[in-house]
Design an enzyme around this catalytic site. Structure first.
Site, PDB file in Angstrom:
ATOM      1  N   ASP A  19      -2.778   0.210   3.392  1.00  0.00           N
ATOM      2  CA  ASP A  19      -1.799   0.193   3.795  1.00  0.00           C
ATOM      3  C   ASP A  19      -0.937   1.294   3.959  1.00  0.00           C
ATOM      4  O   ASP A  19      -0.022   1.526   4.075  1.00  0.00           O
ATOM      5  CB  ASP A  19      -0.709  -0.576   2.741  1.00  0.00           C
ATOM      6  N   LYS A  22      -2.645   2.056   9.169  1.00  0.00           N
ATOM      7  CA  LYS A  22      -4.030   1.964  10.008  1.00  0.00           C
ATOM      8  C   LYS A  22      -3.610   1.161  11.292  1.00  0.00           C
ATOM      9  O   LYS A  22      -4.011   1.697  12.633  1.00  0.00           O
ATOM     10  CB  LYS A  22      -5.081   1.427   9.639  1.00  0.00           C
ATOM     11  N   GLY A  46      -4.041  -6.455   5.707  1.00  0.00           N
ATOM     12  CA  GLY A  46      -2.735  -7.018   6.467  1.00  0.00           C
ATOM     13  C   GLY A  46      -2.339  -5.605   7.391  1.00  0.00           C
ATOM     14  O   GLY A  46      -1.961  -4.716   6.718  1.00  0.00           O
ATOM     15  N   HIS A  47      -2.365  -5.762   8.755  1.00  0.00           N
ATOM     16  CA  HIS A  47      -1.979  -4.537   9.335  1.00  0.00           C
ATOM     17  C   HIS A  47      -0.906  -5.070  10.183  1.00  0.00           C
ATOM     18  O   HIS A  47      -0.903  -6.010  11.170  1.00  0.00           O
ATOM     19  CB  HIS A  47      -3.060  -4.053  10.251  1.00  0.00           C
ATOM     20  N   GLN A 230      -8.266  -1.819   4.484  1.00  0.00           N
ATOM     21  CA  GLN A 230      -8.114  -1.382   3.172  1.00  0.00           C
ATOM     22  C   GLN A 230      -8.285   0.356   3.147  1.00  0.00           C
ATOM     23  O   GLN A 230      -8.046   0.887   3.916  1.00  0.00           O
ATOM     24  CB  GLN A 230      -9.473  -1.809   2.185  1.00  0.00           C
TER      25      GLN A 230
HETATM   26  P1  GDP Z   1      -2.253  -0.793   7.192  1.00  0.00           P
HETATM   27  O1  GDP Z   1      -2.511  -2.136   6.334  1.00  0.00           O
HETATM   28  O2  GDP Z   1      -2.703   0.448   6.886  1.00  0.00           O
HETATM   29  O3  GDP Z   1      -2.218  -1.157   8.936  1.00  0.00           O
HETATM   30  O4  GDP Z   1      -0.502  -0.772   6.949  1.00  0.00           O
HETATM   31  P2  GDP Z   1       0.537  -1.948   6.754  1.00  0.00           P
HETATM   32  O5  GDP Z   1       0.583  -2.429   7.999  1.00  0.00           O
HETATM   33  O6  GDP Z   1       0.069  -3.025   5.627  1.00  0.00           O
HETATM   34  O7  GDP Z   1       1.805  -1.126   6.036  1.00  0.00           O
HETATM   35  C1  GDP Z   1       2.377  -0.045   6.393  1.00  0.00           C
HETATM   36  C2  GDP Z   1       3.834  -0.522   6.514  1.00  0.00           C
HETATM   37  O8  GDP Z   1       4.436   0.409   7.033  1.00  0.00           O
HETATM   38  C3  GDP Z   1       4.148  -1.469   7.812  1.00  0.00           C
HETATM   39  O9  GDP Z   1       5.173  -2.500   7.501  1.00  0.00           O
HETATM   40  C4  GDP Z   1       4.284  -0.601   9.230  1.00  0.00           C
HETATM   41  O10 GDP Z   1       5.235  -1.271   9.915  1.00  0.00           O
HETATM   42  C5  GDP Z   1       5.275   0.423   8.384  1.00  0.00           C
HETATM   43  N1  GDP Z   1       5.159   1.585   8.830  1.00  0.00           N
HETATM   44  C6  GDP Z   1       4.002   2.196   9.502  1.00  0.00           C
HETATM   45  N2  GDP Z   1       4.269   3.638   9.845  1.00  0.00           N
HETATM   46  C7  GDP Z   1       5.562   3.762   9.464  1.00  0.00           C
HETATM   47  C8  GDP Z   1       6.305   4.925   9.569  1.00  0.00           C
HETATM   48  O11 GDP Z   1       6.004   5.987  10.042  1.00  0.00           O
HETATM   49  N3  GDP Z   1       7.636   4.807   9.149  1.00  0.00           N
HETATM   50  C9  GDP Z   1       8.118   3.609   8.488  1.00  0.00           C
HETATM   51  N4  GDP Z   1       9.333   3.904   7.941  1.00  0.00           N
HETATM   52  N5  GDP Z   1       7.056   2.751   8.323  1.00  0.00           N
HETATM   53  C10 GDP Z   1       6.107   2.763   8.904  1.00  0.00           C
HETATM   54  P1  IMO Z   2      -5.178  -3.160   4.266  1.00  0.00           P
HETATM   55  O1  IMO Z   2      -6.279  -3.274   5.313  1.00  0.00           O
HETATM   56  C1  IMO Z   2      -3.971  -2.868   0.233  1.00  0.00           C
HETATM   57  C2  IMO Z   2      -6.450  -4.769  -2.716  1.00  0.00           C
HETATM   58  C3  IMO Z   2      -5.811  -5.849  -3.514  1.00  0.00           C
HETATM   59  C4  IMO Z   2      -6.567  -5.582  -5.088  1.00  0.00           C
HETATM   60  C5  IMO Z   2      -7.938  -5.240  -4.515  1.00  0.00           C
HETATM   61  C6  IMO Z   2      -9.235  -6.152  -4.404  1.00  0.00           C
HETATM   62  O2  IMO Z   2      -3.948  -3.874   4.791  1.00  0.00           O
HETATM   63  O3  IMO Z   2      -4.873  -1.585   3.977  1.00  0.00           O
HETATM   64  P2  IMO Z   2      -9.625  -8.254  -2.887  1.00  0.00           P
HETATM   65  O4  IMO Z   2      -8.702  -9.392  -2.583  1.00  0.00           O
HETATM   66  O5  IMO Z   2     -10.016  -7.475  -1.490  1.00  0.00           O
HETATM   67  O6  IMO Z   2     -10.572  -8.587  -3.699  1.00  0.00           O
HETATM   68  O7  IMO Z   2      -8.480  -7.310  -3.734  1.00  0.00           O
HETATM   69  O8  IMO Z   2      -7.886  -4.656  -3.120  1.00  0.00           O
HETATM   70  N1  IMO Z   2      -6.448  -4.681  -1.322  1.00  0.00           N
HETATM   71  C7  IMO Z   2      -5.708  -4.087  -0.674  1.00  0.00           C
HETATM   72  N2  IMO Z   2      -4.679  -3.144  -0.774  1.00  0.00           N
HETATM   73  N3  IMO Z   2      -4.366  -2.844   1.549  1.00  0.00           N
HETATM   74  C8  IMO Z   2      -5.326  -3.742   1.872  1.00  0.00           C
HETATM   75  O9  IMO Z   2      -5.576  -3.940   2.955  1.00  0.00           O
HETATM   76  C9  IMO Z   2      -5.973  -4.403   0.901  1.00  0.00           C
HETATM   77  N4  IMO Z   2      -7.050  -5.269   0.601  1.00  0.00           N
HETATM   78  C10 IMO Z   2      -7.266  -5.321  -0.552  1.00  0.00           C
HETATM   79  O10 IMO Z   2      -4.515  -5.618  -3.670  1.00  0.00           O
HETATM   80  O11 IMO Z   2      -5.964  -4.664  -5.304  1.00  0.00           O
HETATM   81 MG    MG Z   3      -1.977  -3.452   4.961  1.00  0.00          MG
END
Ligand code: GDP
Ligand code: IMO
Ligand code: MG
Length: 435
Positions: A19, A22, A46-47, A230
């Site tokens: 999270d 990416k 979840g991106h 991840q």
């Molecule tokens: P990923 O899994 O690495 O793609 O990251 P996620 O999308 O799960 O989580 C990142 C969260 O932060 C999302 O809700 C993005 O919209 C948000 N986000 C990304 N970059 C920024 C930033 O620079 N500032 C803020 N406030 N939110 C951001």
């Molecule tokens: P993105 O791509 C954050 C975490 C789960 C748990 C552990 C194992 O959005 O960064 P699993 O269901 O994979 O067996 O769970 O890994 N986890 C993540 N945490 N971002 C993710 O993906 C994750 N995918 C799995 O919360 O701790």
């Molecule tokens: Mg994510």
């Protein structure tokens, strides 16, 4: 293909516990790329992307799909839950995002079946206080079956006869497990078979020799992005085991998960937040105390609610000791530093530079649970940064914080993100340097 001179691939990988942002970086770089490939993980990821005022959440589909000029791939190292994948496609269709003839699925990817989800949930319950905190999507059990050589792959699913014999054999094993270990009634063969044969038909148009396509893209020197899922500390080998996911989340996993060679990667971009988060259980040395957490924007405002499971993410200070370690595991040569804006209101910001009496990052989760972080304190800039597009316009205290991160991690920052939207980005290095 020699590495740095000719390769045109950039790997974008999470440096913390997932999270990191990416999805936003992949979306930004996709504007200039032709191919975007996911090598591992499944719909545990979840991106989130905000593009032209609209929010998109991707689980399996690469985050480059929003640009119509791209081709997107899900590699053999990924695990695919067909219902989740098809649901994602339904969402794209509703938003008028095209994916026909530009989204490809490797025949080698393993398929998540209903018993994987059940077993994931039963195992978590059984672990009690020691639960991993998985996403419950069946990811671990699916990868376990792959290694045990009883998995079902996309190649099987699209051939009903081959799928039939494989499912018959594996269901016998799974029903024993479900009944004897968890007291669950056996799963019936026919409904699963019928459901998945239908999925197979719907997946068939996407199944393709992804490995060969990516090889050809490399030969033609077409810009390719490798989208990590991840983060490094969730890696099955080098993460905070056993509180990890079940795939290789490092740059090595890009190669093994897509069936490509190292010469196709020109640069490795490590994505990290300007602080830390973790969702799920396991050690987190710099986790905030409740009085510190109260000084941050709440979870909704900071967008720190999990994209996949809706859980609140645990939050912590930036850990440069950890980051140096994960950058080394990945061979990172540039950082994308995300969510600087979330720190805008703080009086004091801490950076962890090491753990007392701990020369190298501990492999043991027991040891990591007990480490004592060494912090340095930085004054907050107390100004909004979301509107800033040029590095020089950042408050001097924010620049000092960023410089300290670069110095402590020994990696230059290429991108600074100051908001979730595309435009809220400060570029220091265009990353694609081929032309
Ligand atoms: P990923 O899994 O690495 O793609 O990251 P996620 O999308 O799960 O989580 C990142 C969260 O932060 C999302 O809700 C993005 O919209 C948000 N986000 C990304 N970059 C920024 C930033 O620079 N500032 C803020 N406030 N939110 C951001
Ligand atoms: P993105 O791509 C954050 C975490 C789960 C748990 C552990 C194992 O959005 O960064 P699993 O269901 O994979 O067996 O769970 O890994 N986890 C993540 N945490 N971002 C993710 O993906 C994750 N995918 C799995 O919360 O701790
Ligand atoms: Mg994510």
């Amino acid at each position: 293909m020699s590495k740095s001179s000719e390769a045109t691939g950039i790997a974008v990988l999470g440096m913390q516990w997932g999270d990191e942002g990416k999805g936003k970086i992949i979306d930004l770089l996709s504007k200039e790329a032709r191919h975007i490939a996911r090598a591992q993980g499944g719909n545990n990821a979840g991106h989130t992307i905000i593009a032209e005022g609209k929010e998109f959440k991707f689980h399996l589909v690469p985050s480059g799909i929003l640009y119509p000029h791209t081709k997107c791939y899900i590699g053999g190292g990924a695990v695919l839950d067909p219902s989740s994948f098809l649901e994602e496609l339904g969402g794209l269709k509703k938003s008028a995002v095209s994916f026909e003839k530009r989204l490809f699925l490797s025949h080698y990817a393993h398929v998540v079946l209903p018993y994987h989800r059940l077993i994931d949930q039963f195992m978590e319950k059984e672990r009690g206080a020691g639960a991993v905190g998985t996403t419950g999507r069946g990811i671990g059990p699916c990868y376990a079956d792959k290694v045990a050589r009883i998995g079902v792959r996309v190649a099987d699913l699209i051939h009903p006869e081959s799928f039939k014999s494989k499912l018959e054999a594996v269901l016998k094993i799974k029903n024993q497990q479900l009944q004897k270990l968890y007291g669950h009634s056996p799963l019936e063969f026919s409904p699963i078979y019928r459901e998945y044969v239908e999925y197979g038909e719907r997946l068939k148009p996407f199944a393709a020799p992804v490995e060969e396509f990516l090889y050809q893209a490399g030969r033609k020197r077409e810009r390719t992005l490798f989208e990590g899922a991840q983060g490094a500390l969730l890696d099955i080998t080098f993460g905070t085991y056993p509180f990890v996911t079940s795939s290789c989340t490092l740059s090595g996993g890009v190669l093994s998960g897509l069936g490509i060679g190292p010469s196709q990667i020109q640069r490795v971009v490590g994505v990290a937040k300007a602080y830390s988060t973790r969702v799920g259980n396991g050690p987190f040395p710099t986790e905030l105390k409740s009085e510190e957490l109260a000084l941050f924007p709440d979870h909704t405002a900071s967008r720190e609610i999990g994209t996949t499971t809706g859980r609140k993410r645990r939050m912590g200070w930036f850990d440069a000791f950890l980051l140096r370690h994960t950058a080394h595991l990945n061979g990172v040569d540039a950082l994308a530093l995300m969510k600087l804006d979330i720190l805008d209101g703080l009086d004091e910001i801490k950076i962890c530079t090491g753990y007392k009496r701990t020369p190298t990052f501990p492999a043991s989760d027991e040891e990591l649970k007990k480490v004592e972080p060494i912090y340095e304190s930085h004054p907050g800039w107390k100004e909004a940064t979301g509107h800033i597009r040029v590095y020089d316009d950042l408050p001097s205290k924010a620049k000092a914080y960023l410089r300290r991160i670069e110095e402590a991690c020994e990696i230059p920052i290429a991108i600074i993100s100051v908001g979730p939207e595309r435009e809220k980005t400060i570029w220091l290095d265009p990353l694609f340097t081929d032309y």
